[in-house]
Design a protein around this motif. Structure first.
Motif, short mmCIF file in Angstrom:
data_model
loop_
_atom_site.label_atom_id
_atom_site.label_comp_id
_atom_site.label_asym_id
_atom_site.label_seq_id
_atom_site.Cartn_x
_atom_site.Cartn_y
_atom_site.Cartn_z
N PHE A 122 0.83 -1.21 0.00
CA PHE A 122 0.00 0.00 0.00
C PHE A 122 0.86 1.26 0.00
O PHE A 122 0.49 2.26 -0.60
CB PHE A 122 -0.99 -0.01 1.16
N SER A 123 2.02 1.21 0.64
CA SER A 123 2.94 2.36 0.59
C SER A 123 3.39 2.61 -0.84
O SER A 123 3.47 3.76 -1.29
CB SER A 123 4.16 2.11 1.49
N VAL A 124 3.70 1.55 -1.56
CA VAL A 124 4.10 1.69 -2.97
C VAL A 124 2.93 2.25 -3.78
O VAL A 124 3.12 3.14 -4.61
CB VAL A 124 4.59 0.34 -3.54
N LEU A 125 1.73 1.73 -3.54
CA LEU A 125 0.55 2.23 -4.26
C LEU A 125 0.35 3.72 -4.01
O LEU A 125 0.10 4.49 -4.95
CB LEU A 125 -0.69 1.45 -3.84
N LEU A 126 0.48 4.15 -2.77
CA LEU A 126 0.30 5.57 -2.45
C LEU A 126 1.40 6.42 -3.09
O LEU A 126 1.16 7.56 -3.47
CB LEU A 126 0.25 5.77 -0.94
N TRP A 127 2.59 5.87 -3.22
CA TRP A 127 3.68 6.57 -3.90
C TRP A 127 3.35 6.71 -5.39
O TRP A 127 3.51 7.77 -5.98
CB TRP A 127 5.00 5.82 -3.68
N VAL A 128 2.86 5.61 -6.00
CA VAL A 128 2.49 5.64 -7.43
C VAL A 128 1.38 6.67 -7.65
O VAL A 128 1.38 7.37 -8.67
CB VAL A 128 2.04 4.23 -7.89
N LEU A 129 0.43 6.76 -6.72
CA LEU A 129 -0.66 7.72 -6.85
C LEU A 129 -0.23 9.15 -6.54
O LEU A 129 -1.02 10.08 -6.67
CB LEU A 129 -1.81 7.32 -5.91
N GLY A 130 1.02 9.33 -6.11
CA GLY A 130 1.53 10.66 -5.80
C GLY A 130 1.16 11.18 -4.44
O GLY A 130 1.36 12.36 -4.14
N VAL A 131 0.65 10.31 -3.57
CA VAL A 131 0.26 10.71 -2.22
C VAL A 131 1.48 10.75 -1.31
O VAL A 131 1.60 11.64 -0.47
CB VAL A 131 -0.82 9.76 -1.66
N LYS A 132 2.39 9.79 -1.47
CA LYS A 132 3.60 9.72 -0.64
C LYS A 132 4.80 10.16 -1.46
O LYS A 132 4.86 9.97 -2.67
CB LYS A 132 3.82 8.29 -0.12
N LYS A 133 5.81 10.72 -0.75
CA LYS A 133 7.02 11.20 -1.41
C LYS A 133 7.96 10.06 -1.80
O LYS A 133 8.79 10.22 -2.68
CB LYS A 133 7.78 12.16 -0.49
N ARG A 134 7.85 8.93 -1.09
CA ARG A 134 8.71 7.79 -1.40
C ARG A 134 7.94 6.50 -1.22
O ARG A 134 6.94 6.45 -0.50
CB ARG A 134 9.97 7.81 -0.52
N ALA A 135 8.41 5.45 -1.88
CA ALA A 135 7.71 4.18 -1.88
C ALA A 135 7.89 3.41 -0.57
O ALA A 135 7.13 2.53 -0.26
CB ALA A 135 8.17 3.31 -3.05
N GLY A 136 8.89 3.73 0.21
CA GLY A 136 9.22 2.98 1.42
C GLY A 136 8.42 3.30 2.60
O GLY A 136 7.48 3.87 2.79
#
Length: 193
Positions: A179-193
């Motif tokens: 889910f962290s990766v998904l949120l990164w892909v969606l531009g919600v998080k600054k990094r995938a980790g």
């Protein structure tokens, strides 16, 4: 149903499955422009030792969808599980809704102590610690804090066996990472980790 007759794996699957549905709804919510209206910091800008309590990334936005979505998912999956022959906690519809809501609330609150420690160590919200050991510790804490919080919430509503908790601790962190990766892909998080 007696606690001994419960399937720890089925109970863990019920919890994790409900969070997968809740997390998918949360991801869609975060990607929607309307969600930005709810980005009020939980700490209200307050500080401790001159540093923010949680930072700008911990907002009311996170609670708006995951709590009701997880509650509804728990109700749906929890009602279906016995029909599929899965031995999970017996409960009424209100009991399942309560289990989902309190577990989701625990998940969200479980992330706050980790955020507090990071702010006190001058780690910027959404950024990794600068020191290698700090990055490793942070990565582990980031995957476990919400799972531990969800288990604590669930234990307030149902009898949680150590086997169910162990299955959740083994299954939950990798899913949290996805889910962290998904949120990164969606531009919600600054990094995938």
């Amino acid at each position: 149903m007696e606690p001994a007759a419960l399937s720890p794996l089925a109970c863990a699957g019920l919890l994790v499955g409900s969070f997968v549905v809740g997390g998918a709804c949360q991801s869609a919510w975060f990607a929607h422009p309307l969600s930005k209206r709810f980005t009020r910091p939980l700490d209200g800008g307050h500080t401790f030792r001159g540093r923010r309590l949680f930072g700008d990334n911990k907002t009311t936005r996170g609670f708006v969808v995951i709590v009701p979505a997880t509650a509804l998912a728990m109700a749906g999956l929890g009602t279906a599980a016995p029909r599929l022959g899965l031995a999970v906690w017996p409960s009424t519809l209100p009991g399942l809704l309560l289990l989902g809501a309190v577990s989701a609330l625990g998940l969200m609150l479980g992330e706050l102590p980790n955020s507090f420690v990071k702010r006190q160590l001058d780690v910027e919200p959404g950024a990794p610690p600068k020191h290698r050991l700090g990055r490793v510790i942070s990565a582990v804490a980031d995957r476990l804090d919400s799972v531990v919080g969800a288990l604590a919430g669930a234990s307030l509503v149902v009898e949680l066996s150590w086997k169910t908790a162990l299955f959740c601790l083994l299954i939950g962190p990798p899913i949290h990472g996805l889910f962290s990766v998904l949120l990164w892909v969606l531009g919600v998080k600054k990094r995938a980790g």
